[in-house]
Structure formats: structure tokens, C-alpha cells
Design a protein around this motif. Structure first.
Motif, short mmCIF file in Angstrom:
data_model
loop_
_atom_site.label_atom_id
_atom_site.label_comp_id
_atom_site.label_asym_id
_atom_site.label_seq_id
_atom_site.Cartn_x
_atom_site.Cartn_y
_atom_site.Cartn_z
N ARG A 52 0.82 -1.21 0.00
CA ARG A 52 0.00 0.00 0.00
C ARG A 52 0.86 1.26 0.00
O ARG A 52 0.41 2.32 -0.44
N THR A 111 -4.12 17.48 -4.79
CA THR A 111 -4.34 16.07 -4.47
C THR A 111 -4.48 15.88 -2.97
O THR A 111 -4.14 16.75 -2.17
N ASP A 125 -6.15 4.36 6.66
CA ASP A 125 -7.60 4.29 6.42
C ASP A 125 -8.39 5.32 7.21
O ASP A 125 -9.36 5.89 6.69
N LEU A 150 -7.14 8.88 5.18
CA LEU A 150 -8.18 8.73 4.16
C LEU A 150 -9.58 8.64 4.74
O LEU A 150 -10.51 8.23 4.05
N SER A 198 -11.93 10.56 2.66
CA SER A 198 -11.86 10.27 1.23
C SER A 198 -12.80 9.12 0.87
O SER A 198 -12.98 8.18 1.65
N ARG A 199 -13.35 9.18 -0.32
CA ARG A 199 -14.20 8.10 -0.79
C ARG A 199 -13.37 7.02 -1.49
O ARG A 199 -13.81 5.91 -1.65
N VAL A 200 -12.17 7.37 -1.91
CA VAL A 200 -11.26 6.41 -2.52
C VAL A 200 -10.23 6.02 -1.46
O VAL A 200 -9.45 6.86 -1.02
N LYS A 201 -10.23 4.78 -1.06
CA LYS A 201 -9.43 4.36 0.09
C LYS A 201 -8.04 3.87 -0.31
O LYS A 201 -7.60 2.79 0.08
N GLU A 202 -7.38 4.65 -1.11
CA GLU A 202 -5.99 4.38 -1.43
C GLU A 202 -5.31 5.70 -1.77
O GLU A 202 -5.95 6.62 -2.30
N MET A 244 -2.72 8.16 -3.81
CA MET A 244 -2.31 8.28 -5.21
C MET A 244 -0.84 7.91 -5.34
O MET A 244 -0.06 8.01 -4.39
N ASP A 286 0.51 9.10 -11.04
CA ASP A 286 -0.85 9.60 -11.25
C ASP A 286 -0.85 11.12 -11.30
O ASP A 286 -1.57 11.74 -12.12
N GLY A 342 -9.96 12.20 -4.38
CA GLY A 342 -10.77 11.06 -3.99
C GLY A 342 -12.06 11.40 -3.27
O GLY A 342 -12.62 10.57 -2.55
#
Length: 289
Positions: free
Chosen positions: A9, A212, A240, A244, A247-251, A253, A257, A282
Motif C-alpha cells: 500500500r 491532491t 484508512d 483517508l 476520502s471516498r477512494v481508500k488508497e 495516489m 498519477d 478522492g
């Protein structure tokens, strides 16, 4: 989560021909130069490599000479259509800034500037050391202005005046978190610089910023184990929940990217992106539960 998964990760995807966005642009040729600050690692390195992969001559600058050499070697290993040249310099030194721009312009038509170099310090406002604030301001806000001041005449002097300044902003240029006043103020200021350049450009000379959330850079990932220990959490819980959580995107960048956003922003396909900001966070700042 297993340790191997946790390490994965935090490990960024490499910058390769497969991961880099390539676009068709008549200005993306070796005769065009893109100056990139913070080019010895992280996002700056990824942008330099991505621009070289798109055929330009990227001039990467940093205080880290060894890191710059690694960036140049990586471009050679990629067999990039362009290339990466390097110039060591300190963004807190006006003489170095002038030398950096002069060196970059000696490699071709200086059309693009990516202001990326950054740093972090965490303290409450009443405890924030002013000497550290001054250094952050110099590197992250004053230097980008000075570099733009010196770069814009080179862009205007090209045959058609086409070029752009891209500034690495952040979600912290939209909203703030506690104990990061130096970072917050600098990132808000970069968005103001972006709009000021657009106001004085003629449409062919553009500016944009990229905001970002958390990116897998040494600046970010190096803080995670210490944060986990301080808060009695696992590394995954820090990623997590602390980083994040909104954030709705759990990773996080990857640097490549972000580099791809600069490739797009500098290209003809972004000709209406002028003074604007690309918020790739995200869903961190614009959504809530």
C-alpha cells in the motif's frame, strides 16, 4: 492486513511507458524544455520522467544531487523520447534560482514550469518556529513566484508564445487541518499565484494548479510509522482512518498519477485550463457522510 499487503500500500507504482500518459502535442519535442523543481524524488521526479517520456527535455532541479542523478538514470533506462537534464540548486537562494532558469533555457525553448518542491512541519500555531515558516514560504511560495517571473519571458520569446506554469497545490489549498499552518498558507498562496499568472497571460501562456490528497511520496509515507506509534494505531489504521477517513477512494495516489495530470495540463488538450485547479482528492474535500 498482512505486513506484505501493508508495504504494498505504501509502495508507489513505478514510472514506466505503461503507467505514463502520453499525448499528441506538437510542442512535446526535445527542443521544448520543462523545468521541474523537486526533481530528485517523489512527484517532481515522476513529472520529469513523464515529460521526458512525452518527448520533451525535462530539466530537474533539487538540492539532492544524488537523487537527481537517479532521476536522470531512470529516464535513460526508460529510453524516453526526450531526456532529463539536471541542475543542483537551492530554492532559498535567489542566485541559484536565476542560475536554474538560465541553465534550463540553455537546453532549448523553455515553455513549461512545474513548481513541485515542498516540505512539511507540524506544530500548533503558537509553537510554530518562524524560521521554519520562513523556509517553507521561501521554498513553496516565494521560489515558485520567482521562477515564474524568470520563466515567463522565455515562454513569450518562443515563436508562438505557447507554454504553461503548473503548480503543485493540495487539498490543503482548499481546506486546512490543524498544526500545518506553514503548509496550509503556502498551498493557498500557490492557488493565488496560479490565478495571477492566468490574469497576466494571453491565453497561449497558461497556468493551472493540481490539488491532491495523500500521495505515496517520501514526504508522506515517511510520517506514517511515527504517526502509528504516537497514536497507538497500526499503519493500516493510520492510512484508512487518519489520512483517508474523509476520502471516498481508500488508497493513496501514486506519484505517476499526479505526473499524468501535469502532462495533460501542459498539453494542448488543456487549452481551456487557465487559472483553474484540478482537485484529484478522492472526494476528500467535496463530500461528507
Amino acid at each position: 492486513m498482512a505486513d506484505s499487503d501493508t508495504r504494498e500500500r505504501l509502495e508507489p507504482r513505478p514510472v514506466t511507458e505503461e503507467t505514463v500518459l502520453t499525448v499528441d502535442d506538437d510542442h512535446f519535442v526535445p527542443e521544448s524544455v520543462c523545468l521541474v523543481t523537486g526533481g530528485a524524488s517523489g512527484i517532481g521526479r515522476a513529472i520529469a520522467l513523464a515529460m521526458a517520456a512525452n518527448g520533451l527535455t525535462a530539466v530537474a532541479t533539487d538540492v539532492d544531487e544524488d537523487g537527481l542523478a537517479e532521476t536522470s538514470d531512470m529516464a535513460a533506462d526508460m529510453d524516453a523520447r526526450g531526456g532529463v537534464k539536471t541542475v543542483v540548486g537551492d530554492l532559498t537562494d535567489d542566485g541559484d534560482i536565476e542560475r536554474i532558469v538560465e541553465t534550463a533555457s540553455g537546453h532549448g525553448d523553455l515553455r513549461y514550469l512545474a513548481n513541485v518542491a515542498g516540505m512539511q512541519h507540524i506544530d500548533a500555531i503558537e509553537d510554530f518556529p518562524m524560521e521554519q515558516y520562513d523556509r517553507m514560504h521561501d521554498v513553496m511560495l516565494r521560489a515558485p513566484l520567482h521562477l515564474a517571473k524568470l520563466t515567463l519571458p522565455h515562454v513569450r520569446a518562443t515563436d508562438d508564445g505557447v507554454g504553461a506554469v503548473g503548480n503543485m497545490a493540495s487539498v490543503h489549498g482548499h481546506y486546512v487541518t490543524a498544526d500545518k499552518v506553514g503548509y496550509n498558507v503556502s498551498k493557498f498562496g500557490l492557488r493565488g499565484l496560479t490565478q495571477s499568472i492566468a490574469a497576466e497571460g494571453d491565453g497561449d501562456l497558461r497556468s493551472f494548479s493540481v490539488s491532491t490528497g495523500y500521495v505515496k511520496t517520501p514526504l508522506v509515507t515517511g510520517q506514517i510509522p511515527d504517526t502509528a506509534e504516537q497514536r497507538g494505531l497500526t499503519v493500516d489504521e493510520v492510512i484508512d482512518d487518519v489520512m483517508l477517513g474523509q476520502s471516498r477512494v481508500k488508497e493513496m495516489m501514486d506519484p505517476v498519477d499526479v505526473a499524468n495530470l501535469f502532462v495533460f495540463g501542459f498539453s494542448k488538450h488543456a487549452r481551456h485550463l487557465n487559472g483553474g485547479d484540478l482537485p484529484f482528492d478522492g472526494g476528500m474535500t467535496l463530500t461528507y457522510e
